[in-house]
Design a protein around this motif. Structure first.
Motif, short mmCIF file in Angstrom:
data_model
loop_
_atom_site.label_atom_id
_atom_site.label_comp_id
_atom_site.label_asym_id
_atom_site.label_seq_id
_atom_site.Cartn_x
_atom_site.Cartn_y
_atom_site.Cartn_z
N SER A 102 0.80 -1.22 0.00
CA SER A 102 0.00 0.00 0.00
C SER A 102 0.84 1.27 0.00
CB SER A 102 -0.89 0.01 1.24
OG SER A 102 -0.09 0.13 2.42
N GLY A 103 2.13 1.16 0.34
CA GLY A 103 2.98 2.34 0.41
C GLY A 103 2.82 3.09 1.72
N ARG A 104 2.04 2.53 2.66
CA ARG A 104 1.90 3.18 3.96
C ARG A 104 3.24 3.18 4.68
NH1 ARG A 104 -1.51 1.37 8.08
NH2 ARG A 104 -0.59 -0.65 7.73
N VAL A 105 3.48 4.23 5.44
CA VAL A 105 4.72 4.33 6.19
C VAL A 105 4.46 3.88 7.62
CG1 VAL A 105 6.53 5.90 6.96
CG2 VAL A 105 5.47 6.24 4.73
N THR A 106 5.08 2.75 8.00
CA THR A 106 4.91 2.19 9.33
C THR A 106 6.25 1.63 9.79
OG1 THR A 106 4.36 0.01 8.49
CG2 THR A 106 2.51 1.52 8.85
N ALA A 107 6.30 1.16 11.03
CA ALA A 107 7.50 0.46 11.49
C ALA A 107 7.72 -0.73 10.56
CB ALA A 107 7.32 0.00 12.93
N PRO A 108 8.97 -1.08 10.28
CA PRO A 108 9.23 -2.17 9.33
C PRO A 108 8.79 -3.53 9.87
CG PRO A 108 11.27 -1.40 10.32
CD PRO A 108 10.20 -0.48 10.79
N ASP A 109 8.25 -4.34 8.96
CA ASP A 109 7.86 -5.71 9.27
C ASP A 109 8.83 -6.67 8.60
OD1 ASP A 109 5.54 -4.84 10.58
OD2 ASP A 109 4.34 -4.98 8.77
N CYS A 110 9.06 -7.80 9.24
CA CYS A 110 9.89 -8.84 8.65
C CYS A 110 9.19 -9.38 7.41
CB CYS A 110 10.11 -9.97 9.66
SG CYS A 110 11.09 -11.34 8.98
N PRO A 111 9.86 -9.39 6.27
CA PRO A 111 9.23 -9.89 5.05
C PRO A 111 9.05 -11.41 5.05
CG PRO A 111 11.50 -9.28 4.62
CD PRO A 111 11.20 -8.87 6.03
N PHE A 112 9.64 -12.10 6.02
CA PHE A 112 9.56 -13.55 6.06
C PHE A 112 8.49 -14.07 7.02
CE2 PHE A 112 13.91 -12.32 4.96
CZ PHE A 112 13.93 -12.78 3.65
N CYS A 113 8.20 -13.31 8.09
CA CYS A 113 7.19 -13.79 9.05
C CYS A 113 6.14 -12.75 9.39
CB CYS A 113 7.85 -14.31 10.32
SG CYS A 113 8.51 -13.00 11.39
#
Length: 118
Positions: free
Chosen positions: A4-15
């Motif tokens: 979505s392009g929302r700016v948030t704290a980064p999430d692990c792309p694997f879990c």
């Protein structure tokens, strides 16, 4: 990872877990960097300028090789590890998700997930 392009704290792309703010991390004897690890085992390092891909990826691959008890030259992408790159604002600990290119002038969060040997 967000599309979505929302700016948030980064999430692990694997879990999908939220990644903690990077801290000083030992990379090898005498070498440190800003990074961390996820509960799923992925490790990450920050490139504040987005221009040091070679250095950062080689540091992560050294760690991956160490975790697999292999020489870095023996690592095989997708077989031994997976990698992902997120756009990253290190000052605010925010990401818009998977990096779409290098023209966005943001930092990068380089993430490597080592595949466990059986």
């Amino acid at each position: 990872v967000r599309a979505s392009g929302r700016v948030t704290a980064p999430d692990c792309p694997f879990c999908g877990a939220e990644l903690k703010r990077p801290a000083e991390l030992k990379i090898s004897d005498g070498e440190t960097g800003l990074g961390g690890s996820c509960a799923c085992g992925a490790i990450y390092l920050v490139d504040t300028t987005g221009k040091n891909v070679g250095t950062i990826m080689s540091q992560l691959l050294v760690k991956a090789a160490e975790m697999l008890s292999k020489d870095i030259g023996q690592l095989i992408p997708e077989e031994d590890y997976q990698e992902e790159i997120l756009s990253y604002d290190w000052r605010n600990h925010r990401s818009t998700g998977v990096n779409a290119g290098y023209g966005d002038r943001t930092g990068r969060l380089y993430i490597v997930k080592v595949k466990k040997t059986t």
